[in-house]
Motif scaffolding. Structure first.
Motif, PDB file in Angstrom:
ATOM      1  N   GLY A   1       0.631  -1.264   0.349  1.00 49.55           N
ATOM      2  CA  GLY A   1      -0.398  -0.137   0.049  1.00 49.55           C
ATOM      3  C   GLY A   1       0.981   1.064  -0.146  1.00 49.55           C
ATOM      4  N   ASP A   2       1.855   1.450   0.233  1.00 53.18           N
ATOM      5  CA  ASP A   2       2.862   2.250  -0.220  1.00 53.18           C
ATOM      6  C   ASP A   2       3.312   2.647  -1.055  1.00 53.18           C
ATOM      7  OD1 ASP A   2       2.450   2.198   3.475  1.00 53.18           O
ATOM      8  OD2 ASP A   2       4.341   1.742   3.692  1.00 53.18           O
ATOM      9  N   PRO A   3       3.878   3.876  -1.632  1.00 55.09           N
ATOM     10  CA  PRO A   3       3.936   4.306  -2.444  1.00 55.09           C
ATOM     11  C   PRO A   3       5.974   4.303  -2.436  1.00 55.09           C
ATOM     12  CG  PRO A   3       3.188   6.628  -1.273  1.00 55.09           C
ATOM     13  CD  PRO A   3       2.457   4.893  -0.923  1.00 55.09           C
ATOM     14  N   VAL A   4       6.225   4.139  -3.526  1.00 57.23           N
ATOM     15  CA  VAL A   4       7.944   4.079  -3.566  1.00 57.23           C
ATOM     16  C   VAL A   4       8.285   4.651  -4.711  1.00 57.23           C
ATOM     17  CG1 VAL A   4       7.590   1.737  -1.364  1.00 57.23           C
ATOM     18  CG2 VAL A   4       8.095   1.346  -4.574  1.00 57.23           C
ATOM     19  N   VAL A   5       9.998   5.009  -4.351  1.00 60.53           N
ATOM     20  CA  VAL A   5      10.642   5.366  -5.460  1.00 60.53           C
ATOM     21  C   VAL A   5      11.506   4.544  -6.191  1.00 60.53           C
ATOM     22  CG1 VAL A   5      10.227   7.981  -5.629  1.00 60.53           C
ATOM     23  CG2 VAL A   5      11.737   7.463  -4.181  1.00 60.53           C
ATOM     24  N   ALA A   6      11.988   3.917  -7.775  1.00 59.89           N
ATOM     25  CA  ALA A   6      13.546   3.565  -7.303  1.00 59.89           C
ATOM     26  C   ALA A   6      14.112   3.966  -6.575  1.00 59.89           C
ATOM     27  CB  ALA A   6      13.734   3.828  -9.296  1.00 59.89           C
ATOM     28  N   GLY A   7      14.842   3.482  -6.248  1.00 62.12           N
ATOM     29  CA  GLY A   7      16.584   3.271  -5.819  1.00 62.12           C
ATOM     30  C   GLY A   7      16.159   3.656  -3.859  1.00 62.12           C
ATOM     31  N   GLN A   8      14.670   4.009  -3.763  1.00 62.89           N
ATOM     32  CA  GLN A   8      14.526   3.618  -2.063  1.00 62.89           C
ATOM     33  C   GLN A   8      14.799   1.891  -1.336  1.00 62.89           C
ATOM     34  OE1 GLN A   8      10.845   4.491  -1.483  1.00 62.89           O
ATOM     35  NE2 GLN A   8       9.746   3.317   0.503  1.00 62.89           N
ATOM     36  N   ALA A   9      15.464   2.389   0.007  1.00 63.22           N
ATOM     37  CA  ALA A   9      15.212   1.465   0.710  1.00 63.22           C
ATOM     38  C   ALA A   9      13.909   0.824   1.273  1.00 63.22           C
ATOM     39  CB  ALA A   9      16.402   0.901   2.331  1.00 63.22           C
ATOM     40  N   LEU A  10      13.920  -0.666   0.853  1.00 55.84           N
ATOM     41  CA  LEU A  10      12.667  -1.496   0.679  1.00 55.84           C
ATOM     42  C   LEU A  10      12.513  -2.520   2.188  1.00 55.84           C
ATOM     43  CD1 LEU A  10      11.417  -2.398  -2.809  1.00 55.84           C
ATOM     44  CD2 LEU A  10      10.586  -0.935  -0.654  1.00 55.84           C
ATOM     45  N   LEU A  11      14.269  -3.292   2.286  1.00 53.45           N
ATOM     46  CA  LEU A  11      13.904  -4.052   3.123  1.00 53.45           C
ATOM     47  C   LEU A  11      15.510  -3.825   3.315  1.00 53.45           C
ATOM     48  CD1 LEU A  11      12.746  -7.403   1.410  1.00 53.45           C
ATOM     49  CD2 LEU A  11      11.835  -5.868   3.517  1.00 53.45           C
ATOM     50  N   THR A  12      16.263  -3.762   4.809  1.00 53.34           N
ATOM     51  CA  THR A  12      17.472  -4.366   5.367  1.00 53.34           C
ATOM     52  C   THR A  12      17.662  -5.631   6.117  1.00 53.34           C
ATOM     53  OG1 THR A  12      17.543  -2.153   6.282  1.00 53.34           O
ATOM     54  CG2 THR A  12      19.280  -3.320   6.480  1.00 53.34           C
ATOM     55  N   LEU A  13      18.243  -6.402   5.584  1.00 57.42           N
ATOM     56  CA  LEU A  13      18.818  -7.882   6.361  1.00 57.42           C
ATOM     57  C   LEU A  13      20.271  -7.640   7.763  1.00 57.42           C
ATOM     58  CD1 LEU A  13      19.130  -9.764   2.885  1.00 57.42           C
ATOM     59  CD2 LEU A  13      17.084  -8.609   4.013  1.00 57.42           C
ATOM     60  N   HIS A  14      19.560  -8.435   8.448  1.00 58.75           N
ATOM     61  CA  HIS A  14      20.384  -8.205   9.617  1.00 58.75           C
ATOM     62  C   HIS A  14      20.825  -9.784   9.511  1.00 58.75           C
ATOM     63  CE1 HIS A  14      19.527  -3.902  11.406  1.00 58.75           C
ATOM     64  NE2 HIS A  14      18.236  -4.557  10.509  1.00 58.75           N
ATOM     65  N   THR A  15      22.638  -9.425  10.058  1.00 60.09           N
ATOM     66  CA  THR A  15      22.615 -10.877  10.412  1.00 60.09           C
ATOM     67  C   THR A  15      24.159 -10.618  11.118  1.00 60.09           C
ATOM     68  OG1 THR A  15      23.559 -13.190   9.471  1.00 60.09           O
ATOM     69  CG2 THR A  15      23.623 -11.604   8.001  1.00 60.09           C
ATOM     70  N   ASP A  16      24.479 -11.851  11.462  1.00 60.97           N
ATOM     71  CA  ASP A  16      26.294 -12.359  11.908  1.00 60.97           C
ATOM     72  C   ASP A  16      26.835 -13.351  10.693  1.00 60.97           C
ATOM     73  OD1 ASP A  16      25.211 -10.553  14.485  1.00 60.97           O
ATOM     74  OD2 ASP A  16      25.147 -12.918  15.525  1.00 60.97           O
ATOM     75  N   THR A  17      26.169 -13.863  10.471  1.00 64.03           N
ATOM     76  CA  THR A  17      26.696 -14.534   8.980  1.00 64.03           C
ATOM     77  C   THR A  17      26.637 -14.451   7.869  1.00 64.03           C
ATOM     78  OG1 THR A  17      25.118 -15.866   9.372  1.00 64.03           O
ATOM     79  CG2 THR A  17      26.729 -17.406  10.868  1.00 64.03           C
ATOM     80  N   PRO A  18      27.876 -12.882   7.139  1.00 62.06           N
ATOM     81  CA  PRO A  18      26.923 -13.096   5.799  1.00 62.06           C
ATOM     82  C   PRO A  18      26.845 -14.068   4.572  1.00 62.06           C
ATOM     83  CG  PRO A  18      28.878 -11.764   6.753  1.00 62.06           C
ATOM     84  CD  PRO A  18      28.332 -12.410   7.817  1.00 62.06           C
ATOM     85  N   ASP A  19      27.723 -14.793   4.991  1.00 58.25           N
ATOM     86  CA  ASP A  19      26.928 -15.703   3.674  1.00 58.25           C
ATOM     87  C   ASP A  19      25.817 -16.146   3.667  1.00 58.25           C
ATOM     88  OD1 ASP A  19      30.390 -15.855   4.197  1.00 58.25           O
ATOM     89  OD2 ASP A  19      30.185 -18.612   4.909  1.00 58.25           O
ATOM     90  N   ALA A  20      24.914 -15.650   4.933  1.00 59.77           N
ATOM     91  CA  ALA A  20      23.828 -16.122   4.795  1.00 59.77           C
ATOM     92  C   ALA A  20      23.027 -15.613   3.542  1.00 59.77           C
ATOM     93  CB  ALA A  20      23.605 -16.016   6.075  1.00 59.77           C
ATOM     94  N   ILE A  21      23.350 -13.946   3.185  1.00 62.63           N
ATOM     95  CA  ILE A  21      23.645 -13.146   2.354  1.00 62.63           C
ATOM     96  C   ILE A  21      22.129 -13.564   1.439  1.00 62.63           C
ATOM     97  CG2 ILE A  21      22.944 -10.910   1.525  1.00 62.63           C
ATOM     98  CD1 ILE A  21      24.250 -10.050   4.073  1.00 62.63           C
TER      99      ILE A  21
END
Ligand code: URA
Length: 436
Positions: A385-405
């Motif tokens: 339902g939210d308007p978005v523009v190209a390049g805008q942050a949608l999700l931030t992934l958080h992890t201690d193990t970057p291999d999981a990204i």
């Protein structure tokens, strides 16, 4: 283990299995015998697995389901809090992504004057567990002795306890659930309903509100099946003398703006402080309203939340279990931001995709007993339902193990839809209510 074939009692495992396999109805004596034998180890795992599969295919009548539930309760201890000076009421959710509702709800309902005894679980697979979320608070412990539980519930300044169920609470269900998990026999409404309700009835609550999730990120994908599950559980509760109501609530997209243990605690504290995402606040207040009404209390939870009393109860509740409500929450060591590929409106953020991605980042576990990363998970900067523009942050992934990204990004690949325009009408959060 030898299979149980003896006929000394006039009941035997093979005839119970074949009765159900052929579409027959099990007698009370057969149900009591097989659940008791399974708990004691005289009915073998392979026999119980065969019976569970026959139940998946043939179902159980209301009488059979009620008796099965009673037999599971009788396999262990049944707690009793009827002597407490306050009415007891609990909530159970069938599990969803970002479902942190217990965290603001339990102290809110305690602040309204009820006692909330909540025996809860750890997460397995894509849905998080309440205990995992609370364990991200420094010092907080999930193990509480029954005597201490009673003290906390009786204390008018605390009144809510969220803790792990002891091994003696419905032990037949613990064994059977582990077996169903590895034999493809989880998906049965009578087995799911009796599993959930045996634990909730044994926990000793006087009233219960069920949050039955429906949609892409839930056990139940279809409203009809969810309604059947809810109705079965409400009947089981009422038959056992527990005042029970169910809300059917949407789980197509995650609840709130976070999925992951410490991230969800922080969001819950925002709700208790009077802010937080609108859907989390709305569902917390809807469930609190049902719980307070079942407990016979004439209080408006919205006023209690707005007045700050729920936050006071949160702080005492966390301290009562060894936690520091002011302690710093764990943060993951790595983050990665996913951005919108085009301008438009976010029309879909799939709960299952987000749940699997959070799990791959380390927020959940693949096997019972695995550790979880408390700081891992996903922050959602936009919701459907939210308007978005190209390049805008949608999700931030958080992890201690970057291999999981990369695995998490792959899980999200088909989970995000941006359209040119928004669909008309809001998607409702509460789809139905079952129970009088
Ligand atoms: N949760 C339970 O406790 N039991 C089931 O069978 C399914 C979900």
């Amino acid at each position: 283990m030898p299979c149980q074939t003896g006929r000394v009692t006039g009941v035997d495992a093979v005839s119970i299995i074949t009765t159900k396999r052929d579409g027959g109805e099990l007698s009370d004596a057969q149900i009591d015998w097989v659940v008791d034998g399974f708990t004691r180890g005289s009915v073998a795992d392979e026999q119980m697995s065969a019976l569970a599969m026959a139940i998946v295919w043939r179902g159980m009548t209301r009488r059979e389901t009620a008796r099965w539930t009673a037999a599971m309760i009788a396999s262990g201890r049944r707690m009793d809090f009827t002597d407490l000076p306050r009415p007891t009421v609990d909530k159970h959710s069938t599990g969803g992504v970002g479902d942190k509702i217990t965290l603001p709800l339990a102290p809110l309902v305690a602040a309204c004057g009820a006692a909330v005894p909540q025996l809860s679980g750890r997460g397995l697979g894509h849905t998080g567990g309440t205990l995992d979320k609370l364990e991200s608070i420094p010092g907080w412990r999930a193990d509480v002795e029954v005597a201490r539980m009673r003290e906390i519930l009786a204390d008018p300044a605390i009144g809510a306890v969220v803790c792990a169920a002891g091994a003696d609470l419905a032990p037949a269900d613990k064994r059977l659930y582990a077996l169903r998990d590895v034999t493809g026999t989880v998906e049965s409404i009578p087995l799911i309903a009796s599993s959930i309700m045996s634990k909730k009835i044994a926990e000793g609550t006087g009233a219960l509100v069920l949050d039955v999730k429906v949609g892409a990120g839930a056990f139940m994908k279809e409203l009809g099946a969810a309604r059947e599950l809810a109705t079965t559980m409400v009947e089981l509760g009422q038959d056992a003398g527990v005042r029970t109501v169910a809300l059917l609530t949407a789980m197509d997209t995650p609840l709130g703006r976070t999925a992951g243990n410490a991230l969800e605690v922080a969001e819950s504290v925002e709700v208790l402080a009077g802010g937080g995402p609108a859907d989390v606040v709305a569902l917390t207040l809807a469930l609190a309203g049902e719980m307070v009404a079942l407990a016979g209390l004439d209080v408006d939870p919205a006023d209690v939340l707005a007045g700050g009393r729920a936050m006071d109860y949160w702080r005492t509740m966390v301290r009562a279990q060894g936690g520091d409500p002011d302690g710093p929450l764990p943060r993951a060591r790595h983050t990665e931001t996913l951005r919108a590929e085009r301008d438009g409106v976010l029309t879909r953020l799939d709960a299952m995709g987000v749940g699997i991605a959070a799990w791959r980042l380390g927020a959940g576990r693949a096997r019972q007993g695995d550790p979880v990363q408390f700081g891992a998970g996903i922050e959602m900067h936009a919701k459907p339902g939210d308007p978005v523009v190209a390049g805008q942050a949608l999700l931030t992934l958080h992890t201690d193990t970057p291999d999981a990204i990369p695995g998490a990004v792959a899980a999200l690949a088909d989970s995000i839809t941006i359209d040119a325009t928004a669909p008309t009408g809001d998607a409702p959060l509460i789809l139905d209510r079952i129970g009088s």
